[in-house]
Design an enzyme around this catalytic site. Structure first.
Site, short mmCIF file in Angstrom:
data_model
loop_
_atom_site.label_atom_id
_atom_site.label_comp_id
_atom_site.label_asym_id
_atom_site.label_seq_id
_atom_site.Cartn_x
_atom_site.Cartn_y
_atom_site.Cartn_z
N HIS B 82 0.85 -1.21 0.00
CA HIS B 82 0.00 0.00 0.00
C HIS B 82 0.88 1.25 0.00
O HIS B 82 0.68 2.17 -0.80
CB HIS B 82 -0.93 0.00 1.22
CG HIS B 82 -1.56 1.32 1.53
ND1 HIS B 82 -2.60 1.83 0.79
CD2 HIS B 82 -1.30 2.25 2.48
CE1 HIS B 82 -2.95 3.02 1.28
NE2 HIS B 82 -2.17 3.31 2.30
N ASP B 111 6.32 21.42 -26.72
CA ASP B 111 6.27 20.06 -26.14
C ASP B 111 7.35 20.00 -25.05
O ASP B 111 8.01 21.00 -24.78
CB ASP B 111 6.56 19.00 -27.22
CG ASP B 111 5.99 17.63 -26.84
OD1 ASP B 111 6.22 17.20 -25.70
OD2 ASP B 111 5.30 17.02 -27.67
N TRP B 147 7.19 -0.06 3.83
CA TRP B 147 7.70 0.60 2.61
C TRP B 147 9.09 1.16 2.85
O TRP B 147 9.83 1.43 1.92
CB TRP B 147 6.73 1.68 2.13
CG TRP B 147 6.91 3.03 2.75
CD1 TRP B 147 6.38 3.45 3.92
CD2 TRP B 147 7.68 4.13 2.24
NE1 TRP B 147 6.77 4.74 4.18
CE2 TRP B 147 7.56 5.19 3.16
CE3 TRP B 147 8.44 4.34 1.09
CZ2 TRP B 147 8.18 6.41 2.98
CZ3 TRP B 147 9.06 5.57 0.92
CH2 TRP B 147 8.92 6.59 1.85
N SER B 175 12.50 5.78 -13.96
CA SER B 175 11.39 6.53 -14.56
C SER B 175 11.31 7.94 -13.98
O SER B 175 11.20 8.91 -14.73
CB SER B 175 10.09 5.77 -14.32
OG SER B 175 9.00 6.60 -14.54
N SER B 176 11.39 8.05 -12.65
CA SER B 176 11.27 9.40 -12.05
C SER B 176 12.44 10.28 -12.45
O SER B 176 12.27 11.47 -12.68
CB SER B 176 11.26 9.35 -10.53
OG SER B 176 10.47 8.35 -10.07
N HIS B 259 13.59 11.86 3.42
CA HIS B 259 12.99 13.13 3.79
C HIS B 259 12.81 14.08 2.60
O HIS B 259 11.71 14.62 2.44
CB HIS B 259 13.63 13.82 4.99
CG HIS B 259 12.63 14.76 5.56
ND1 HIS B 259 11.59 14.34 6.35
CD2 HIS B 259 12.41 16.05 5.33
CE1 HIS B 259 10.79 15.34 6.60
NE2 HIS B 259 11.26 16.41 6.00
N GLU B 261 12.22 13.11 -0.23
CA GLU B 261 11.11 12.47 -0.94
C GLU B 261 9.75 13.01 -0.47
O GLU B 261 8.86 13.21 -1.28
CB GLU B 261 11.18 10.95 -0.73
CG GLU B 261 9.95 10.17 -1.15
CD GLU B 261 9.71 10.13 -2.64
OE1 GLU B 261 10.67 10.41 -3.40
OE2 GLU B 261 8.58 9.85 -3.05
N TYR B 263 9.09 15.94 0.47
CA TYR B 263 8.87 17.25 -0.15
C TYR B 263 8.65 17.12 -1.64
O TYR B 263 7.96 17.95 -2.23
CB TYR B 263 10.01 18.20 0.20
CG TYR B 263 10.00 18.51 1.68
CD1 TYR B 263 8.92 19.20 2.21
CD2 TYR B 263 10.98 18.06 2.54
CE1 TYR B 263 8.83 19.44 3.56
CE2 TYR B 263 10.89 18.29 3.89
CZ TYR B 263 9.83 18.98 4.40
OH TYR B 263 9.73 19.20 5.74
N SER B 274 -1.21 27.39 -5.30
CA SER B 274 -0.86 28.78 -5.63
C SER B 274 -1.41 29.21 -6.99
O SER B 274 -1.47 30.40 -7.28
CB SER B 274 0.66 28.96 -5.63
OG SER B 274 1.19 28.56 -4.40
N HIS B 308 15.40 13.09 12.03
CA HIS B 308 14.23 13.20 12.92
C HIS B 308 13.32 11.99 12.78
O HIS B 308 12.39 11.84 13.55
CB HIS B 308 13.47 14.52 12.70
CG HIS B 308 12.82 14.66 11.36
ND1 HIS B 308 12.67 15.87 10.74
CD2 HIS B 308 12.29 13.76 10.51
CE1 HIS B 308 12.06 15.69 9.58
NE2 HIS B 308 11.83 14.43 9.42
N HIS B 309 13.58 11.13 11.79
CA HIS B 309 12.84 9.87 11.69
C HIS B 309 13.45 8.82 12.61
O HIS B 309 12.92 7.72 12.71
CB HIS B 309 12.86 9.35 10.25
CG HIS B 309 12.17 10.25 9.27
ND1 HIS B 309 10.85 10.14 8.96
CD2 HIS B 309 12.63 11.31 8.56
CE1 HIS B 309 10.52 11.08 8.08
NE2 HIS B 309 11.58 11.80 7.83
N THR B 334 7.20 27.07 5.38
CA THR B 334 5.88 26.48 5.12
C THR B 334 4.79 27.42 5.63
O THR B 334 3.75 27.61 4.98
CB THR B 334 5.77 25.10 5.80
OG1 THR B 334 6.96 24.37 5.54
CG2 THR B 334 4.59 24.33 5.26
N LYS B 337 4.07 30.16 3.26
CA LYS B 337 3.16 29.77 2.18
C LYS B 337 1.71 29.83 2.62
O LYS B 337 0.85 30.39 1.93
CB LYS B 337 3.51 28.35 1.72
CG LYS B 337 4.76 28.33 0.90
CD LYS B 337 5.07 26.95 0.42
CE LYS B 337 6.09 27.00 -0.67
NZ LYS B 337 5.61 27.68 -1.88
N ARG B 456 1.60 1.22 15.19
CA ARG B 456 1.25 1.03 13.78
C ARG B 456 1.79 -0.30 13.27
O ARG B 456 2.59 -0.95 13.94
CB ARG B 456 1.81 2.19 12.95
CG ARG B 456 3.30 2.37 13.06
CD ARG B 456 3.77 3.65 12.39
NE ARG B 456 3.81 3.51 10.95
CZ ARG B 456 4.75 4.08 10.18
NH1 ARG B 456 5.71 4.82 10.69
NH2 ARG B 456 4.72 3.92 8.88
#
Lengths: 197, 532
Positions: B82, B111, B147, B175-176, B259, B261, B263, B274, B308-309, B334, B337, B456
């Site tokens: 998931h 293009d 994951w 791909s990315s 991390h 990732e 963002y 925006s 921080h993880h 943040t 924004k 979890r």
């Protein structure tokens, strides 16, 4: 005829050469970052060696030079022994706790027994907590510097000689040294064969 | 004579060049940014439903305490796959699809810069997920280590399917990276004359910065999965303490990717909001330049907060302080924004069309997710929150009501431009209100059970959490079902049902994409537009 049909299409969508240079630069960043991911491995080790962040002690023997024993300080050290999942050895320290003076040479024995019916190769991995104390724990002799082989049912006494550096920060009066024993027979099969002959 | 036939052929080619070939070949061979954008968006939606189906399995199992429906090992596979599908299969491809559709139209380019690579970067993606999903049917099941694939779960204790997992992550990464390179080259080289950096729409800006994050960290992820592969199958000891490695180092490498990732999954959302808020507030965006700088500083800060993880891994106090303060620093740009969006709406002549409803929900609910993130950043309390449902609540608020709501807002905002017809507004409002209510029933109580200590990634829980979990599951089923309203709406829109729309579509919309006809022609801006 077929060639003629293809040509205008290809040239029509061909990109200007400016893109190529930029793509090469960006691919260089990609390759560099892929390399950086692997460079993190030695960098992490160096960083931890310098700072003792992960609590690992040195992998090789220190040399003891005669030094003044600081009798004004007493450091309490806990010895913790454990075996990793799948490791069947019995593993114990002769004392759970010792009190030592910085600069003083000490020795402590660890006993191991292989209760299984086949030879096993073990590797002990040390870890000091709090991690900063690891830099000041100097071992002149340790079984963790190399792999240990025990034949079926064999037991052994393994000495560990160490001293605490008098430079140990003032705020540390108490730390723990933990050894975890891993079964590394699968990757060190040759040693077992040789020693059993 | 031959020259005459040649000319005729050339003219035929030109015609072929303009009208897309019909049938499946159009989609397989296409190098058109609009076609590829559509492919990406449909692929992302299919993956969203697939990953959503797995979430339904998870919530069905957690509807009651005790083991009811699935085995714990299968439950772990569901949480793992998931997460992987939603991150790499739904959110990221959806943003790439939007970039493909919109970036060339917004900067006045005909293009993407590298159209053939564009075709490649999409078409390897279905194979990556085919490999990942097929691993679920292997003996011993698919990946079940979360994951985040922490070592030694993914090295010592995983099944043979790990090889398929690693290979599929490699393909997703390639791909990315190709998609990101394409976006960067397009934005750098193909802006219409007069489209200076500080005139670029914010969606283009946020995607440019996201693309740089992608090429910086996706290769690190590729390195991490490669190390897992060699540790598991080729006898290396990167993460194996017995061989001189360190399992904690895995977490450092993973979160150095992980991390930035997160963002990557939220900066394009900031860009979308925006674009939408000024349209329906009928005012110019407040603080355009500060938005650009805030985005760039969030991206830079994302590289120095990864630990921080890992507060509970036993770091020295100094390191915990550093990572705590650096993390809290991110709330400054943040916050800039969020305040800019609010200031844009201040005294605006607001109207509440469906894209605006999603954008407003985004601003409120993403802020809730941001505040729970700020709570998690505080090291001492993180020891309590770590690995509980509070974390699950936090990242679902920022990813579902953040990233996914922004994607839905974007689809509703630009869909009339793509199809030329207004979507079914009644269905869209049903979709919005059902999603909004159910998503909060789903995720808000997770804060409470998390603070009370429910861990979890466990298929069972203590009895005192039963009532809340029943509500969470009901909210989950309702949110899942609500997405079929969206599916029905999209099918209607693709069949070109609905009232024709004007070129501008929305009264307050500004930008190059609203100056071309609706629906957007197959080829746009073959001659660059003039920027005022």
């Amino acid at each position: 005829m077929t060639d003629n049909r293809q040509e205008p299409n290809t040239t029509g969508s061909e990109k200007p050469s400016g893109h190529g240079k930029m793509v090469i630069k960006l691919l260089a960043i990609v390759l560099g970052m892929f390399g950086f991911g692997f460079a993190l491995v030695p960098l992490y080790d160096v960083f931890c060696d310098l700072t003792g962040l992960n609590g690992k002690t040195a992998n090789s023997a220190a040399v003891y030079e005669v030094m003044e024993i600081d009798e004004s300080r007493t450091i309490t050290i806990d010895f913790i022994t454990r075996t990793n999942t799948g490791m069947a050895w019995q593993f114990e320290a002769e004392k759970r706790q010792v009190r030592v003076h910085p600069g003083q040479m000490n020795e402590i024995n660890f006993t191991v027994k292989n209760p299984t019916a086949h030879p096993v190769v073990g590797q002990a991995v040390p870890s000091v907590s709090p991690g900063t104390a690891a830099l000041f724990l100097n071992k002149t002799e340790c079984f963790c510097f190399e792999q240990q082989v025990l034949q079926a049912g064999e037991s052994a006494v393994m000495p560990m000689r160490f001293y605490v550096d008098p430079q140990l920060p003032e705020d540390i009066t108490y730390f723990a040294l933990q050894y975890t024993l891993y079964d590394v027979t699968a990757t060190a099969g040759d040693i077992v064969m040789n020693s059993s002959e | 004579m031959s020259t005459v036939t040649d000319t005729i052929h050339h003219e035929n080619d030109l015609h072929e060049h303009h009208a897309p070939p019909s049938g499946i070949k159009r989609w397989l061979y296409t190098t058109n940014h609009k076609d590829i954008g559509t492919l990406y968006l449909w692929f992302a939606f299919i993956m969203f439903l697939t990953g959503g189906a797995m979430a339904m399995v998870i919530r069905a199992e957690l509807f009651q305490p005790g083991l009811q429906i699935v085995e714990p090992n299968f439950f772990n596979q569901m949480t793992t796959v998931h997460g992987l599908i939603m991150v790499f299969g739904a959110v990221m491809p959806a943003f790439t699809g939007l970039a493909n559709w919109l970036v060339p139209m917004m900067i006045g380019a005909p293009d993407m810069a590298l159209p053939r690579m564009n075709n490649w970067s999409f078409w390897i993606l279905p194979f990556a997920f085919l490999i990942l999903l097929s691993s679920l049917f292997m003996e011993g099941g698919g990946p079940a280590f979360g994951w985040t694939f922490y070592a030694p779960l993914s090295t010592t204790y995983s099944g043979d399917s790990t090889a398929l997992f690693v290979f599929s992550v490699h393909i997703m990464g390639i791909s990315s990276i190709m998609g990101a390179i394409n976006v960067i080259v397009t934005i750098f080289n193909m802006r219409a004359p007069g489209m200076t950096w500080m005139k670029m729409p914010l969606f283009v800006w946020t995607w440019l910065i996201t693309a740089f994050l992608l090429i910086a960290v996706m290769p690190v992820l590729a390195g991490a999965v490669t190390m897992v592969l060699t540790d598991k199958f080729f006898g290396t000891s990167f993460f194996d303490a017995a061989g001189g490695g360190d399992p904690v180092m895995f977490q450092h490498i993973f979160w150095f990717f992980g991390h930035p990732e997160v963002y990557i999954m939220i900066l394009p959302a900031f860009g979308i909001i925006s674009q939408i808020v000024p349209t329906f507030a009928r005012k110019r965006l407040f603080g355009y330049a500060s938005m650009v700088y805030a985005t760039a500083s969030i991206a830079l800060l994302s590289f120095i907060v990864w630990a921080h993880h890992m507060f509970t891994t036993g770091m020295p106090v100094f390191a915990e302080m550093f990572f705590m303060l650096a993390t809290m620093l991110i709330s400054v740009p943040t916050g800039v924004k969020v305040f800019n969006w609010v200031a844009t709406m201040w005294r605006g002549s607001m109207s509440f069309e469906v894209p605006m409803l999603f954008a407003l929900a985004f601003i409120v609910l993403f802020t809730i997710g941001g505040l729970s993130g700020l709570m998690l950043a505080i090291t001492p309390v993180d020891f309590q929150y770590h690995d509980t449902y509070f974390v699950v609540a936090h990242f679902h608020y920022v990813l579902v009501t953040g990233a996914i709501f922004s994607i839905m807002a974007a689809v509703y905002y630009w869909l009339p431009k793509w199809t030329g017809k207004m979507f079914d507004i009644t269905l869209a409002k049903w979709h919005f209100w059902c999603s909004l209510i159910s998503v909060n029933v789903l995720f808000f109580p997770m804060h409470f059970v998390g603070l009370a200590g429910m861990p979890r990634r466990i298929p069972d829980y203590a009895l005192q959490f039963a009532d809340f979990n029943k509500w969470i599951s009901l909210g989950g089923f309702a949110f899942g079902l609500s997405q079929f309203i969206f599916l029905a709406l999209l099918i209607k829109a693709c069949r070109k049902q609905g009232d024709p729309v004007s070129d501008q579509v929305w009264e307050g919309a500004e930008g190059l994409e609203w100056e071309i006809p609706s629906p957007a022609p197959y080829h746009t801006f073959e001659t660059p537009p003039v920027i005022k």
